[in-house]
Scaffold this active site. Structure first.
Site, mmCIF file in Angstrom:
data_model
loop_
_atom_site.group_PDB
_atom_site.id
_atom_site.type_symbol
_atom_site.label_atom_id
_atom_site.label_comp_id
_atom_site.label_asym_id
_atom_site.label_seq_id
_atom_site.Cartn_x
_atom_site.Cartn_y
_atom_site.Cartn_z
ATOM 1 N N THR A 24 1.988 -6.175 -34.850
ATOM 2 C CA THR A 24 2.163 -4.738 -34.597
ATOM 3 C C THR A 24 0.877 -4.053 -34.127
ATOM 4 O O THR A 24 0.881 -2.867 -33.820
ATOM 5 C CB THR A 24 2.640 -4.029 -35.891
ATOM 6 O OG1 THR A 24 1.719 -4.405 -36.932
ATOM 7 C CG2 THR A 24 4.039 -4.422 -36.275
ATOM 8 N N GLY A 25 -0.242 -4.783 -34.108
ATOM 9 C CA GLY A 25 -1.527 -4.193 -33.715
ATOM 10 C C GLY A 25 -1.689 -4.164 -32.205
ATOM 11 O O GLY A 25 -0.831 -4.638 -31.448
ATOM 12 N N ARG A 113 -15.822 -18.285 -36.026
ATOM 13 C CA ARG A 113 -16.449 -18.488 -34.704
ATOM 14 C C ARG A 113 -17.719 -19.330 -34.746
ATOM 15 O O ARG A 113 -17.963 -20.123 -33.851
ATOM 16 C CB ARG A 113 -16.769 -17.133 -34.063
ATOM 17 C CG ARG A 113 -15.535 -16.390 -33.588
ATOM 18 C CD ARG A 113 -15.928 -15.087 -32.935
ATOM 19 N NE ARG A 113 -14.765 -14.248 -32.709
ATOM 20 C CZ ARG A 113 -14.807 -12.923 -32.677
ATOM 21 N NH1 ARG A 113 -15.954 -12.293 -32.856
ATOM 22 N NH2 ARG A 113 -13.708 -12.227 -32.469
ATOM 23 N N CYS A 146 -14.810 -9.802 -27.863
ATOM 24 C CA CYS A 146 -14.461 -9.296 -26.521
ATOM 25 C C CYS A 146 -15.691 -9.105 -25.618
ATOM 26 O O CYS A 146 -15.663 -9.459 -24.432
ATOM 27 C CB CYS A 146 -13.694 -7.987 -26.641
ATOM 28 S SG CYS A 146 -14.297 -6.914 -27.952
ATOM 29 N N GLY A 176 -11.268 -1.252 -28.835
ATOM 30 C CA GLY A 176 -11.879 -2.397 -29.527
ATOM 31 C C GLY A 176 -11.824 -2.257 -31.033
ATOM 32 O O GLY A 176 -12.000 -3.232 -31.765
ATOM 33 N N LYS A 231 -23.146 -10.946 -33.016
ATOM 34 C CA LYS A 231 -22.021 -11.792 -32.569
ATOM 35 C C LYS A 231 -22.226 -12.144 -31.102
ATOM 36 O O LYS A 231 -22.076 -13.300 -30.699
ATOM 37 C CB LYS A 231 -20.679 -11.040 -32.737
ATOM 38 C CG LYS A 231 -20.146 -11.044 -34.154
ATOM 39 C CD LYS A 231 -18.746 -10.439 -34.205
ATOM 40 C CE LYS A 231 -18.772 -8.976 -34.498
ATOM 41 N NZ LYS A 231 -17.492 -8.327 -34.692
ATOM 42 N N HIS A 260 -14.117 -2.552 -21.774
ATOM 43 C CA HIS A 260 -15.544 -2.524 -22.095
ATOM 44 C C HIS A 260 -16.370 -2.674 -20.809
ATOM 45 O O HIS A 260 -16.003 -3.454 -19.915
ATOM 46 C CB HIS A 260 -15.917 -3.694 -23.004
ATOM 47 C CG HIS A 260 -15.365 -3.595 -24.399
ATOM 48 N ND1 HIS A 260 -14.742 -2.476 -24.899
ATOM 49 C CD2 HIS A 260 -15.371 -4.513 -25.412
ATOM 50 C CE1 HIS A 260 -14.380 -2.698 -26.161
ATOM 51 N NE2 HIS A 260 -14.745 -3.917 -26.490
ATOM 52 N N ASN A 333 -10.764 -5.249 -22.670
ATOM 53 C CA ASN A 333 -11.104 -5.916 -23.935
ATOM 54 C C ASN A 333 -9.893 -6.403 -24.709
ATOM 55 O O ASN A 333 -9.984 -7.341 -25.508
ATOM 56 C CB ASN A 333 -11.933 -4.973 -24.815
ATOM 57 C CG ASN A 333 -11.264 -3.627 -25.014
ATOM 58 O OD1 ASN A 333 -10.974 -2.927 -24.052
ATOM 59 N ND2 ASN A 333 -10.999 -3.264 -26.254
HETATM 60 N N1 LIG Z 1 -9.172 -4.657 -30.159
HETATM 61 C C1 LIG Z 1 -9.983 -5.525 -29.565
HETATM 62 O O1 LIG Z 1 -10.577 -5.266 -28.486
HETATM 63 C C2 LIG Z 1 -10.215 -6.859 -30.138
HETATM 64 C C3 LIG Z 1 -10.843 -7.803 -29.364
HETATM 65 C C4 LIG Z 1 -11.083 -9.049 -29.893
HETATM 66 C C5 LIG Z 1 -10.697 -9.313 -31.173
HETATM 67 N N2 LIG Z 1 -10.081 -8.377 -31.926
HETATM 68 C C6 LIG Z 1 -9.689 -8.724 -33.284
HETATM 69 O O2 LIG Z 1 -8.282 -8.794 -33.385
HETATM 70 C C7 LIG Z 1 -7.866 -8.369 -34.671
HETATM 71 C C8 LIG Z 1 -6.850 -7.237 -34.553
HETATM 72 O O3 LIG Z 1 -7.359 -6.179 -33.784
HETATM 73 P P1 LIG Z 1 -6.439 -4.962 -33.296
HETATM 74 O O4 LIG Z 1 -7.298 -4.205 -32.377
HETATM 75 O O5 LIG Z 1 -5.119 -5.460 -32.835
HETATM 76 O O6 LIG Z 1 -6.253 -4.145 -34.679
HETATM 77 P P2 LIG Z 1 -5.073 -3.120 -35.115
HETATM 78 O O7 LIG Z 1 -4.487 -2.447 -33.923
HETATM 79 O O8 LIG Z 1 -5.662 -2.302 -36.188
HETATM 80 O O9 LIG Z 1 -3.938 -4.092 -35.739
HETATM 81 C C9 LIG Z 1 -4.133 -4.812 -36.928
HETATM 82 C C10 LIG Z 1 -2.944 -5.719 -37.182
HETATM 83 O O10 LIG Z 1 -3.206 -6.499 -38.348
HETATM 84 C C11 LIG Z 1 -2.093 -6.354 -39.244
HETATM 85 N N3 LIG Z 1 -2.518 -6.491 -40.637
HETATM 86 C C12 LIG Z 1 -3.398 -5.738 -41.329
HETATM 87 N N4 LIG Z 1 -3.484 -6.161 -42.603
HETATM 88 C C13 LIG Z 1 -2.643 -7.220 -42.723
HETATM 89 C C14 LIG Z 1 -2.274 -8.082 -43.781
HETATM 90 N N5 LIG Z 1 -2.819 -7.972 -45.001
HETATM 91 N N6 LIG Z 1 -1.379 -9.061 -43.533
HETATM 92 C C15 LIG Z 1 -0.821 -9.210 -42.313
HETATM 93 N N7 LIG Z 1 -1.119 -8.410 -41.270
HETATM 94 C C16 LIG Z 1 -2.022 -7.429 -41.460
HETATM 95 C C17 LIG Z 1 -1.587 -4.956 -38.950
HETATM 96 O O11 LIG Z 1 -0.269 -4.822 -39.465
HETATM 97 P P3 LIG Z 1 0.347 -3.371 -39.872
HETATM 98 O O12 LIG Z 1 0.737 -2.729 -38.577
HETATM 99 O O13 LIG Z 1 1.486 -3.739 -40.713
HETATM 100 O O14 LIG Z 1 -0.737 -2.622 -40.581
HETATM 101 C C18 LIG Z 1 -1.652 -4.966 -37.431
HETATM 102 O O15 LIG Z 1 -0.576 -5.697 -36.914
HETATM 103 C C19 LIG Z 1 -9.159 -8.015 -35.412
HETATM 104 O O16 LIG Z 1 -9.597 -9.164 -36.093
HETATM 105 C C20 LIG Z 1 -10.116 -7.682 -34.308
HETATM 106 O O17 LIG Z 1 -11.453 -7.869 -34.698
HETATM 107 C C21 LIG Z 1 -9.808 -7.143 -31.429
#
Ligand SMILES: NC(=O)c1ccc[n+]([C@@H]2O[C@H](COP(=O)([O-])OP(=O)(O)OC[C@H]3O[C@@H](n4cnc5c(N)ncnc54)[C@H](OP(=O)(O)O)[C@@H]3O)[C@@H](O)[C@H]2O)c1
Length: 351
Positions: A24-25, A113, A146, A176, A231, A260, A333
């Site tokens: 869902t994120g 990583r 990213c 991000g 990182k 980014h 990103n």
């Molecule tokens: N955004 C970027 O540019 C980017 C780039 C590289 C890597 N990342 C990495 O990717 C990951 C997610 O990023 P995002 O940007 O997608 O974050 P986000 O939009 O905040 O989404 C977080 C997701 O994790 C789920 N979640 C949280 N707690 C959980 C739990 N205890 N059990 C199962 N699911 C859980 C959330 O579910 P709910 O909706 O139910 O809360 C949601 O689906 C992070 O590790 C981040 O560092 C992000």
């Protein structure tokens, strides 16, 4: 917990039992979109998130799939590959267990990583590492940060000139930091423009991000760099197999929604011809040169959003050193910086 029956390549039918943790994120939703766009062969799809999303339904190939809360019994079903995008704590707790169940885990968090046993992969740069294991065996593969991904995509084709020193300054979009950060930029910008600045606190960043650049991404380390900056430094060295590369980074969060940007200064051992160097970049898969300054052509974050390429422009000599270069690098990103890179890893492992 049931131990998953090992399947051999012969037994494997081509479509996969695929899953997304954090569906869902921002990243999870982009993974779903890309699986559809790239026509990834899928036999069954499992979508996991936290308890908060129990019962939510996400559309995939014209059908709604229910999101399930992740639990220890989530892996008691056939699963070949799981993309984890739910943060470091979730990956730390659940990814090793998934791997022991014979699942190939592609992890978007920073947890594994830098682990010696885990490959950190950008397929165009060091994709050869993916042929090491067997897809029918469990394994964790780490997706880099990213900012690192777009940086190594332009450093790799320039390694032939000998990388002497790299200085990178990032201008990172709020996407991000996840969905909540995007919402906050929107809300606070509207408040700011309607002259209601007040002294609201940010629930995502150390300071409100609207109309402000924050030289602070992730926590501060003992050496006064941020974890994000470290990182970029450590991951770049690992991916390029250059453990002693002189590289430094300043990471800044800027009030833009998506993609980014990076200002990258590179000092080379050998001299180079700028026109040949542009061709080196142009011919590297996944890189797109946008460099026609007299017509105002250079990479822009708003144009990069939704695109797969890493864009590079403002290519010019750094005239303060013998063999130096300045470039401006922009990439989505959420796509190449996270979801796309993860799917490219899955494609290389399984297809
Ligand atoms: N955004 C970027 O540019 C980017 C780039 C590289 C890597 N990342 C990495 O990717 C990951 C997610 O990023 P995002 O940007 O997608 O974050 P986000 O939009 O905040 O989404 C977080 C997701 O994790 C789920 N979640 C949280 N707690 C959980 C739990 N205890 N059990 C199962 N699911 C859980 C959330 O579910 P709910 O909706 O139910 O809360 C949601 O689906 C992070 O590790 C981040 O560092 C992000």
């Amino acid at each position: 917990m049931r131990k998953k029956k090992k399947i051999t390549m012969k037994e494997r039918t081509s479509p996969l039992h695929f899953g997304i943790v954090g569906a869902t994120g921002l990243v999870g939703r982009e993974v779903l979109k890309l699986l559809e766009e790239r026509n990834f062969p899928i036999k069954s799809l499992s979508l996991f998130a936290s308890q908060r999303s129990r019962g939510e339904k996400l559309s995939f190939r014209g059908r709604f799939h229910e999101v399930e809360p992740l639990s220890y019994s989530s892996f008691d079903r056939p699963l070949d590959c799981l993309i984890f995008s739910a943060g470091a704590d979730v990956s730390r707790e659940f990814a090793p267990m998934a791997m022991r169940c014979g699942i190939v885990v592609i992890d978007n968090s920073s947890t594994f990583r830098m682990s010696k046993e885990v490959d950190l992969v950008v397929p165009e740069v060091n994709g050869e590492l993916l042929s090491k294991g067997k897809p029918e065996q469990g394994r964790v593969i780490a997706n880099p940060n990213c900012s690192t991904i777009q940086l190594v995509m332009i450093l790799k084709p320039l390694m032939k000139y000998g990388l002497k020193r790299v200085i990178v300054s990032t201008y990172q979009a709020v996407s991000g930091a996840g969905l909540e950060a995007k919402e906050e930029l929107k809300t606070y910008s509207l408040l700011w423009l309607s002259d209601e600045r007040t002294n609201r606190k940010s629930s995502v960043f150390a300071h409100p991000i609207a109309f402000s650049c924050l030289p602070h991404i992730d926590r501060f380390e003992e050496n006064l760099y941020t974890f994000e900056e470290m990182k970029v430094i450590h991951e770049t060295r690992k991916i390029l197999s250059s453990p002693h590369l002189a590289i430094t980074c300043t990471a800044v969060r800027v009030p833009v929604f998506d993609s980014h940007s990076e200002s990258v200064n590179i000092e080379f051992e050998d001299d180079f011809d700028v026109e040949i160097l542009k061709k080196d970049l142009e011919s590297f898969k996944g890189v797109c040169v946008l460099d026609n300054p007299s017509n105002n052509v250079y990479p822009l974050n708003n144009n990069a959003s939704g695109r797969d390429e890493v864009f590079v422009g403002r290519i010019r000599r750094d005239e303060s050193v013998k063999s130096g270069l300045n470039v401006w690098v922009v990439s989505d990103n959420i796509r190449k910086g996270a979801a796309l890179n993860a799917i490219q890893i899955a494609e290389k492992v399984f297809l």
